[in-house]
Design a protein around this motif. Sequence first.
Motif, PDB file in Angstrom:
ATOM      1  N   ALA A 146     -10.185  -1.793   8.305  1.00  0.00           N
ATOM      2  CA  ALA A 146     -10.324  -0.359   9.119  1.00  0.00           C
ATOM      3  C   ALA A 146     -11.328   0.210  10.305  1.00  0.00           C
ATOM      4  O   ALA A 146     -10.833   0.716  11.679  1.00  0.00           O
TER       5      ALA A 146
ATOM      6  N   GLN B  21      -5.974   1.460  -3.034  1.00  0.00           N
ATOM      7  CA  GLN B  21      -7.577   1.600  -2.008  1.00  0.00           C
ATOM      8  C   GLN B  21      -7.498   2.150  -0.998  1.00  0.00           C
ATOM      9  O   GLN B  21      -7.721   2.231  -0.039  1.00  0.00           O
ATOM     10  N   SER B  22      -5.857   1.449  -0.283  1.00  0.00           N
ATOM     11  CA  SER B  22      -5.517   2.536   0.857  1.00  0.00           C
ATOM     12  C   SER B  22      -5.713   3.923   1.062  1.00  0.00           C
ATOM     13  O   SER B  22      -6.477   4.707   1.977  1.00  0.00           O
TER      14      SER B  22
ATOM     15  N   ALA C 165       1.233  -1.561  -0.194  1.00  0.00           N
ATOM     16  CA  ALA C 165       0.215   0.318   0.564  1.00  0.00           C
ATOM     17  C   ALA C 165       0.482   0.944  -0.200  1.00  0.00           C
ATOM     18  O   ALA C 165       0.758   2.321   0.369  1.00  0.00           O
TER      19      ALA C 165
ATOM     20  N   ARG D 261      -4.772  12.230  -1.106  1.00  0.00           N
ATOM     21  CA  ARG D 261      -5.786  12.057  -0.401  1.00  0.00           C
ATOM     22  C   ARG D 261      -6.833  12.989  -0.063  1.00  0.00           C
ATOM     23  O   ARG D 261      -6.365  14.117   0.698  1.00  0.00           O
TER      24      ARG D 261
ATOM     25  N   ASP E  59      -8.562   5.666   3.886  1.00  0.00           N
ATOM     26  CA  ASP E  59      -7.980   6.912   4.550  1.00  0.00           C
ATOM     27  C   ASP E  59      -8.885   7.573   4.708  1.00  0.00           C
ATOM     28  O   ASP E  59      -9.264   8.249   5.468  1.00  0.00           O
TER      29      ASP E  59
ATOM     30  N   ALA F  44      -3.273  -1.830  -4.783  1.00  0.00           N
ATOM     31  CA  ALA F  44      -3.325  -1.486  -2.872  1.00  0.00           C
ATOM     32  C   ALA F  44      -2.722  -0.095  -2.367  1.00  0.00           C
ATOM     33  O   ALA F  44      -3.863   0.280  -1.750  1.00  0.00           O
ATOM     34  N   SER F  45      -2.475   0.737  -3.251  1.00  0.00           N
ATOM     35  CA  SER F  45      -2.257   1.759  -2.772  1.00  0.00           C
ATOM     36  C   SER F  45      -3.131   2.881  -3.051  1.00  0.00           C
ATOM     37  O   SER F  45      -3.513   3.537  -2.576  1.00  0.00           O
TER      38      SER F  45
ATOM     39  N   GLY G  21     -10.274  -4.223   2.991  1.00  0.00           N
ATOM     40  CA  GLY G  21      -9.613  -3.218   4.021  1.00  0.00           C
ATOM     41  C   GLY G  21     -11.040  -2.177   4.214  1.00  0.00           C
ATOM     42  O   GLY G  21     -10.154  -2.257   5.504  1.00  0.00           O
TER      43      GLY G  21
END
Length: 346
Positions: A294, A256-257, A195, A202, A261, A253-254, A290
């Motif tokens: 979280a 999705q993270s 990730a 963001r 967030d 992964a990046s 994911g």
Amino acid sequence: MTLILGIESTCDETAAAVVADGRVVRSSVVASQAELHAHYRGVVPEIASRAHIENLLPVLEQSLSRADIKLADIDAIAVAYRPGLIGSLLIGVTAAKTLAWTLDKPLLGVDHVHAHLYSVLLDQPELDPPLPAVGLVASGGHTALYQIDSWLDVRLIGSTIDDAVGEAYDKVAAILGLGYPGGPIIDRLAHSGDAGAVDLPRSMLGRNSLDFSFSGLKTAVLYHVRGVPARGENIKASPPPTLTDADVANIAASFQSACIDVIVKKLRRAIDQVGARCVIVGGGVSANRGLRAALARFPIACYFPELGYCTDNAAMSAGLAAVQLSAGKTSSLALDAITFSQFRPG
Ligand code: KG4
Ligand code: ZN
């Protein structure tokens, strides 16, 4: 016992369900059109409405036979009448009105997005989430936060100003040359990726904002994969670069993270502003592993639907309709379908 027949045709799933007393799902039948739209990597409204016409009667018949009941046993007819694609909505709404009129049973128009939130209560007769709650609906058409004071008092407090999060998943999957719908595929790939491999934005908008924006994130993935275009260059016209399986997993992964967030931060803001006692999540993206992981670390309880009720289904509408029926909030046979553009949440 109250038996409600629900009908769903807001977008690209044709569904019918029978729900007892708003909670116990006696049957839930969903005919997905995903294969029809996969070629276009998104929903084509004309194709969707034609498929609803073909699918609706067989789906209705199956929902009754699986519930082992006859039409005459039904106490009321529920239909998701807003928001959605107008051609698609009209098929379900017309069928529901016809059934209500011929059977002489009450008609209940249900808000599809509110029904996504209600789906946490399906097959959970004892569950009673403490209110007020913050509701998060994350799907292909919506990313929105709600203040839930009761199941009949659900108020929009934030929403996406551009792409919905599920839409961003689907578009990123298309950029990476993956299938449609992209959400479940990216979710699976993200598991094996790093990730931290790709630095992605963001977007938090204003300091207290509860709105979302995902289009910048999607474009950042596009530029990462294709390079930043020179002025006037159409990067979509050039052949896609070759990515290794590891590259694809790392980007998944990046991405999705970054999505998670943003959602987690906005949820924390919303909880504070509402004074919420729990969080209720619904919509296709609520199936995301994911996101579930979280939110499992949140200080207050977070309720998710069972996996079968995350994406569009008719049981959630039949369930919420039971609450409306017991409050006497039935609809007239003049009920109109309401699209995205006409829809003004309140
Ligand atoms: O709720 P839904 O069936 O339809 C709308 O009302 O939009 O949601 C479909 C969306 C699609 O964009 C799909 O890619 C996404 O939900 N989705 C997921 C996952 N499963 C479905 N997104 C992320 N992770 C998943 N596991
Ligand atoms: Zn939906």
